[in-house]
Design a protein around this motif. Structure first.
Motif, PDB file in Angstrom:
ATOM      1  N   GLY A  10       0.803  -1.216   0.000  1.00  0.00           N
ATOM      2  CA  GLY A  10       0.000   0.000   0.000  1.00  0.00           C
ATOM      3  C   GLY A  10       0.833   1.261   0.000  1.00  0.00           C
ATOM      4  O   GLY A  10       0.422   2.277   0.570  1.00  0.00           O
ATOM      5  N   ASN A  11       2.023   1.206  -0.613  1.00  0.00           N
ATOM      6  CA  ASN A  11       2.872   2.399  -0.678  1.00  0.00           C
ATOM      7  C   ASN A  11       3.602   2.456  -2.015  1.00  0.00           C
ATOM      8  O   ASN A  11       3.492   1.540  -2.847  1.00  0.00           O
ATOM      9  N   TYR A  12       4.316   3.544  -2.212  1.00  0.00           N
ATOM     10  CA  TYR A  12       5.096   3.750  -3.433  1.00  0.00           C
ATOM     11  C   TYR A  12       6.570   3.578  -3.090  1.00  0.00           C
ATOM     12  O   TYR A  12       7.110   4.308  -2.247  1.00  0.00           O
ATOM     13  N   ALA A  13       7.218   2.613  -3.746  1.00  0.00           N
ATOM     14  CA  ALA A  13       8.597   2.269  -3.427  1.00  0.00           C
ATOM     15  C   ALA A  13       9.484   2.508  -4.639  1.00  0.00           C
ATOM     16  O   ALA A  13       9.057   2.331  -5.792  1.00  0.00           O
ATOM     17  N   ALA A  14      10.733   2.883  -4.378  1.00  0.00           N
ATOM     18  CA  ALA A  14      11.702   3.090  -5.452  1.00  0.00           C
ATOM     19  C   ALA A  14      12.054   1.751  -6.090  1.00  0.00           C
ATOM     20  O   ALA A  14      12.191   0.737  -5.407  1.00  0.00           O
ATOM     21  N   GLN A  15      12.196   1.760  -7.401  1.00  0.00           N
ATOM     22  CA  GLN A  15      12.510   0.545  -8.138  1.00  0.00           C
ATOM     23  C   GLN A  15      14.020   0.375  -8.280  1.00  0.00           C
ATOM     24  O   GLN A  15      14.798   1.294  -8.039  1.00  0.00           O
ATOM     25  N   VAL A  16      14.416  -0.818  -8.663  1.00  0.00           N
ATOM     26  CA  VAL A  16      15.847  -1.086  -8.830  1.00  0.00           C
ATOM     27  C   VAL A  16      16.318  -0.514 -10.160  1.00  0.00           C
ATOM     28  O   VAL A  16      15.533  -0.337 -11.102  1.00  0.00           O
ATOM     29  N   ASN A  17      17.607  -0.199 -10.223  1.00  0.00           N
ATOM     30  CA  ASN A  17      18.186   0.295 -11.468  1.00  0.00           C
ATOM     31  C   ASN A  17      18.650  -0.879 -12.330  1.00  0.00           C
ATOM     32  O   ASN A  17      18.362  -2.046 -12.020  1.00  0.00           O
ATOM     33  N   GLN A  18      19.375  -0.589 -13.397  1.00  0.00           N
ATOM     34  CA  GLN A  18      19.798  -1.647 -14.305  1.00  0.00           C
ATOM     35  C   GLN A  18      20.839  -2.560 -13.677  1.00  0.00           C
ATOM     36  O   GLN A  18      21.092  -3.641 -14.183  1.00  0.00           O
ATOM     37  N   ASN A  19      21.437  -2.125 -12.568  1.00  0.00           N
ATOM     38  CA  ASN A  19      22.359  -2.984 -11.823  1.00  0.00           C
ATOM     39  C   ASN A  19      21.629  -3.804 -10.775  1.00  0.00           C
ATOM     40  O   ASN A  19      22.261  -4.478  -9.955  1.00  0.00           O
ATOM     41  N   ARG A  20      20.296  -3.715 -10.790  1.00  0.00           N
ATOM     42  CA  ARG A  20      19.414  -4.434  -9.873  1.00  0.00           C
ATOM     43  C   ARG A  20      19.648  -4.050  -8.419  1.00  0.00           C
ATOM     44  O   ARG A  20      19.578  -4.884  -7.516  1.00  0.00           O
ATOM     45  N   GLN A  21      19.917  -2.770  -8.209  1.00  0.00           N
ATOM     46  CA  GLN A  21      20.041  -2.210  -6.878  1.00  0.00           C
ATOM     47  C   GLN A  21      19.004  -1.112  -6.709  1.00  0.00           C
ATOM     48  O   GLN A  21      18.816  -0.285  -7.612  1.00  0.00           O
ATOM     49  N   LYS A  22      18.348  -1.088  -5.555  1.00  0.00           N
ATOM     50  CA  LYS A  22      17.352  -0.050  -5.312  1.00  0.00           C
ATOM     51  C   LYS A  22      18.008   1.312  -5.283  1.00  0.00           C
ATOM     52  O   LYS A  22      19.044   1.499  -4.640  1.00  0.00           O
ATOM     53  N   THR A  23      17.383   2.261  -5.976  1.00  0.00           N
ATOM     54  CA  THR A  23      17.950   3.609  -6.014  1.00  0.00           C
ATOM     55  C   THR A  23      17.704   4.359  -4.707  1.00  0.00           C
ATOM     56  O   THR A  23      18.390   5.345  -4.422  1.00  0.00           O
ATOM     57  N   SER A  24      16.745   3.889  -3.908  1.00  0.00           N
ATOM     58  CA  SER A  24      16.462   4.523  -2.618  1.00  0.00           C
ATOM     59  C   SER A  24      15.632   3.562  -1.773  1.00  0.00           C
ATOM     60  O   SER A  24      14.884   2.736  -2.305  1.00  0.00           O
ATOM     61  N   ASP A  25      15.770   3.673  -0.453  1.00  0.00           N
ATOM     62  CA  ASP A  25      14.959   2.873   0.471  1.00  0.00           C
ATOM     63  C   ASP A  25      13.714   3.625   0.929  1.00  0.00           C
ATOM     64  O   ASP A  25      12.922   3.084   1.706  1.00  0.00           O
ATOM     65  N   LEU A  26      13.546   4.847   0.460  1.00  0.00           N
ATOM     66  CA  LEU A  26      12.389   5.653   0.863  1.00  0.00           C
ATOM     67  C   LEU A  26      11.109   5.102   0.253  1.00  0.00           C
ATOM     68  O   LEU A  26      11.104   4.593  -0.872  1.00  0.00           O
TER      69      LEU A  26
END
Length: 317
Positions: free
Chosen positions: A120-136
């Motif tokens: 039920g929230n909006y989460a940052a997606q992973v980049n092309q290196n498959r790492q999240k761009t943010s934990d917010l």
């Protein structure tokens, strides 16, 4: 500004064209029968047609010089539409959106947030290196999400717009993201997500055409992403039903309590990803609560089991 420059150059090109046609008309009209108005009109019309390609070429050069970037982005927008229609899977769509933003807008950094129907929230997606761009993460009831849901254009944080009368904690999160613009990724039923865009690498900032391009690719991505998210949600609901069916069937066949707890743990992980789990049981006669199954960091902790909870430690009041 560029608008004033374009207007001025267009005026001079049009005036030069008119003077050229009029001048040629006066030269040839003076050498012909001036009393023949029909002949004079035909001659001027012929001169206008003859010099029109020159006029159009000069105007095209001005358009190309001043609006080259806009035409370039229009071409890339058409290419983006074709690329999106050939992709499937939300991650592939996010990758294409991010790649396009980096390639044609060159921000210092950007983040793509998508709605998670489970959390039920909006989460940052992973980049092309498959790492999240943010934990917010931003809750679906957050003021920022409400403003983006009705926004018709990218929101500029430095503006005086009332949309940025946000709670201090949300503004602090945007500061962490170094967000300069926030661009909605719309959906039919709810906001599908949004893009947090940092400042441009070049100090000149973003042009109106670039922001319009960003808004267009977000709208195009929104349609495709919403379709994928609906599909994922349906799959998740089917998996939930399958898990409940398996648990109900195995519980009826298994008498060992430890096997039942392990079954609950294994099947729950298929629906909700987690690392820690605690199952406690209450003894109705002694009214005590005992830990019977403990998982920490995906490892079974037998030494923590079969221990009674202190009063007020559990949910029982």
């Amino acid at each position: 500004s560029r608008v004033v420059l374009y207007t001025t150059l267009s005026f001079f090109i049009g005036a030069a064209y008119a003077l050229l046609v009029s001048g040629m008309g006066l030269i040839f009209v003076s050498q012909s029968a001036q009393e023949n108005m029909v002949l004079n009109g035909v001659l001027i019309f012929i001169f206008a047609l003859a010099f029109n390609p020159l006029h159009q070429r000069a105007q095209s050069m001005v358009d190309g010089m001043l609006f080259r970037r806009e035409k370039f982005l229009e071409e890339k927008l058409d290419a983006f539409k074709g690329q999106i229609t050939q992709l499937s899977g939300s991650q592939n769509l996010v990758d294409q959106l991010s790649q396009t933003i980096v390639e044609y807008l060159s921000p210092t950094q950007h983040h793509v947030f998508l709605y998670d129907p489970i959390a039920g929230n909006y989460a940052a997606q992973v980049n092309q290196n498959r790492q999240k761009t943010s934990d917010l993460k931003f809750d679906e009831t957050a003021a920022l999400i409400q403003n983006l849901s009705v926004a018709q254009e990218p929101l500029f944080r430095a503006s005086e717009d009332k949309a940025f009368n946000l709670p201090s904690e949300e503004n602090a999160s945007l500061d962490i993201l170094l967000a300069e613009y926030l661009v909605p990724i719309p959906g039919q039923s709810r906001l599908t997500g949004f893009v947090s865009l940092g400042s441009a690498i070049n100090s000149g900032g973003y042009t109106f055409a670039e922001l319009e391009f960003l808004q267009d690719i977000c709208e195009i991505s929104g349609l495709a992403l919403e379709r994928e998210l609906i599909f994922l949600d349906l799959n998740h609901r089917v998996e939930e039903l399958n898990v409940m069916t398996r648990v109900a069937r195995e519980v009826n066949l298994t008498l060992d309590m430890d096997e039942i707890m392990t079954l609950i743990y294994d099947q729950t992980q298929k629906v909700i990803p987690f690392q820690d789990m605690l199952i406690s049981l209450k003894n109705s006669q002694t009214r005590t609560i005992t830990r019977v199954f403990v998982i920490q960091n995906n490892e079974r902790r037998h030494e923590l089991e079969q221990a009674q909870l202190n009063r007020g430690e559990g949910l029982d009041q």
